[in-house]
Design a protein around this motif. Sequence first.
Motif, short mmCIF file in Angstrom:
data_model
loop_
_atom_site.label_atom_id
_atom_site.label_comp_id
_atom_site.label_asym_id
_atom_site.label_seq_id
_atom_site.Cartn_x
_atom_site.Cartn_y
_atom_site.Cartn_z
N THR A 1 53.04 -30.45 51.94
CA THR A 1 51.87 -29.60 52.11
C THR A 1 50.85 -30.46 52.86
N PRO A 2 50.83 -30.36 54.19
CA PRO A 2 50.07 -31.30 55.01
C PRO A 2 48.64 -31.55 54.52
N TYR A 3 48.28 -32.83 54.49
CA TYR A 3 46.91 -33.22 54.16
C TYR A 3 46.06 -32.84 55.35
N VAL A 4 45.15 -31.92 55.16
CA VAL A 4 44.45 -31.34 56.30
C VAL A 4 42.94 -31.33 56.11
N VAL A 5 42.27 -31.08 57.21
CA VAL A 5 40.83 -30.85 57.22
C VAL A 5 40.61 -29.45 57.80
N ASP A 6 39.38 -29.02 57.85
CA ASP A 6 39.07 -27.71 58.43
C ASP A 6 39.05 -27.85 59.95
N ASN A 7 40.23 -27.71 60.56
CA ASN A 7 40.36 -27.91 62.00
C ASN A 7 39.39 -27.07 62.82
N LEU A 8 39.25 -25.81 62.45
CA LEU A 8 38.43 -24.89 63.24
C LEU A 8 36.96 -25.29 63.22
N THR A 9 36.44 -25.57 62.03
CA THR A 9 35.03 -25.95 61.93
C THR A 9 34.75 -27.26 62.66
N ILE A 10 35.64 -28.23 62.50
CA ILE A 10 35.45 -29.53 63.14
C ILE A 10 35.51 -29.40 64.66
N SER A 11 36.50 -28.68 65.17
CA SER A 11 36.63 -28.53 66.62
C SER A 11 35.46 -27.74 67.21
N THR A 12 34.97 -26.75 66.46
CA THR A 12 33.82 -25.97 66.93
C THR A 12 32.59 -26.85 67.07
N GLU B 1 40.59 -35.90 61.57
CA GLU B 1 39.28 -35.50 62.09
C GLU B 1 39.12 -35.91 63.55
N ALA B 2 39.50 -37.13 63.86
CA ALA B 2 39.37 -37.62 65.24
C ALA B 2 40.29 -36.85 66.18
N MET B 3 41.54 -36.64 65.78
CA MET B 3 42.49 -35.97 66.66
C MET B 3 42.11 -34.52 66.92
N VAL B 4 41.56 -33.84 65.92
CA VAL B 4 41.07 -32.48 66.12
C VAL B 4 39.99 -32.46 67.20
N CYS B 5 39.22 -33.55 67.28
CA CYS B 5 38.15 -33.66 68.28
C CYS B 5 38.65 -34.15 69.63
N GLY C 1 44.16 -37.79 74.26
CA GLY C 1 43.23 -36.91 73.56
C GLY C 1 43.69 -35.46 73.59
N LYS C 2 44.19 -35.03 74.75
CA LYS C 2 44.71 -33.66 74.86
C LYS C 2 45.95 -33.48 73.99
N ALA C 3 46.80 -34.50 73.98
CA ALA C 3 48.01 -34.43 73.15
C ALA C 3 47.65 -34.40 71.67
N ALA C 4 46.58 -35.10 71.30
CA ALA C 4 46.13 -35.10 69.90
C ALA C 4 45.71 -33.70 69.46
N ILE C 5 44.96 -33.02 70.30
CA ILE C 5 44.54 -31.65 69.99
C ILE C 5 45.76 -30.75 69.82
N GLU C 6 46.73 -30.91 70.71
CA GLU C 6 47.94 -30.09 70.65
C GLU C 6 48.71 -30.36 69.36
N ARG C 7 48.80 -31.62 68.96
CA ARG C 7 49.54 -31.97 67.73
C ARG C 7 48.89 -31.32 66.52
N MET C 8 47.58 -31.27 66.47
CA MET C 8 46.89 -30.77 65.28
C MET C 8 47.00 -29.25 65.12
#
Length: 401
Positions: free
Chosen positions: A185-196, A309-313, A365-372
């Motif tokens: 169950t992947p350890y996650v953050v709120d990707n949408l809020t962080i990226s926004t 958090e960093a990769m989402v950004c 950085g682009k690849a990080a966003i894609e991975r997340m």
Amino acid sequence: MNNLKYRVLFISSQPTQNFKPLQILAQYPNLEIIIAFCSLPSGKVTQNLEEINKNCFDIPMLEGYPWVYVPNRSPLPDSRSAWRFINPSLVTLVPKFDCCVVYGHAYVSFWLAIAIAKLTRKPLLLSTDATYLEPSSGSNWKVSFKRRLLPYLYNHISDAVLVPSTASKRFIHSLGVSEDRIFITPYVVDNLTISTTAQKTDRNQIRSEWQIPVDAVVVSFCAKFIPRKRPQDLVKAFARANVPNSYLILIGDGPLRDSLEAEVNQLKIAEQVRFLGLVNYSRLPEVYVSSDLLVHSAEWEPYGLPVNEAMVCGVPVVVSDRVGAGYDLVQEGITGFTYPSGDVDALAFILQKTLSDRQALKQMGKAAIERMKTWSSRENAEGTVQAIEKAITWKQGARLP
């Protein structure tokens, strides 16, 4: 899931910033969930080094899902011992549900819930982020104790084990637990809020506040300044890399602050280093997106959420091989790099190579966003639902004549 509706109790020590999967689970038509918290945010300034950033979580962590507080009767609520949480009302709460999910086994209350679930024959799921037997304190007796306890706990007490990463899955499997009973169950953050937040950030403005040139290359570190995080490794490696027009941002605080500042002065890199102190969680995306690279240098880190958090950004990462997140998120040369924990020369080499190639940083950085995109709250919730359904099915099958 099938057409039956299951009532599921989740038991956690306290609310965390990783609540988005709970909001998704609360919407599943075949589940009726409630999260029982053994403590709630108090606003007190903690003296515990592991919780030094606790009051920086300035986001609503108790919204969008059903929860209840079970009063803590412990005489030692501020300790880090097993006696920190003693919540007797769990005795009457657990039997009311069809399934019980316990986030850990470190406290008396967790063992109380485990015992009641077993006595009432409720399907029991245990969650752990462990990736090795050694505790952060280095206490040898704990290793011997865990070597005996954990295989029995996960093989014979729990019906399924929830883990946040591949590193944790490998560890639990090494204890003899069959893979079909281990669920990521992947350890996650709120990707949408962080990226926004990241997308709205004026990178140049943030750098101006830091007094860093717009065209500089910036490395960031975001963790407590405590021994197991090894921030001193990054300081030394940054100095050795000696990349022109490069800067180091250190986010956090802790007992190593004075020694880090002294080392920065001794290495004659004070002009290139910024100590930001503790930063509120809601503003961390601004820090990440204004950086070019994140380094997580810990020697004991079961997971490491700053990596997410960093990769989402859109920021690539460099992690030590003792950071659990690296197994799932760091693709060598694609989203970042991994190096042997404590090897300052290896880290310096990576910094020198990476910080000198702006185009490579952007591509990573682009690849990080894609991975997340596939390491999100949705995958966490789906993994949890799968585990719950399997555990209930197995338990019901075991009861058949």
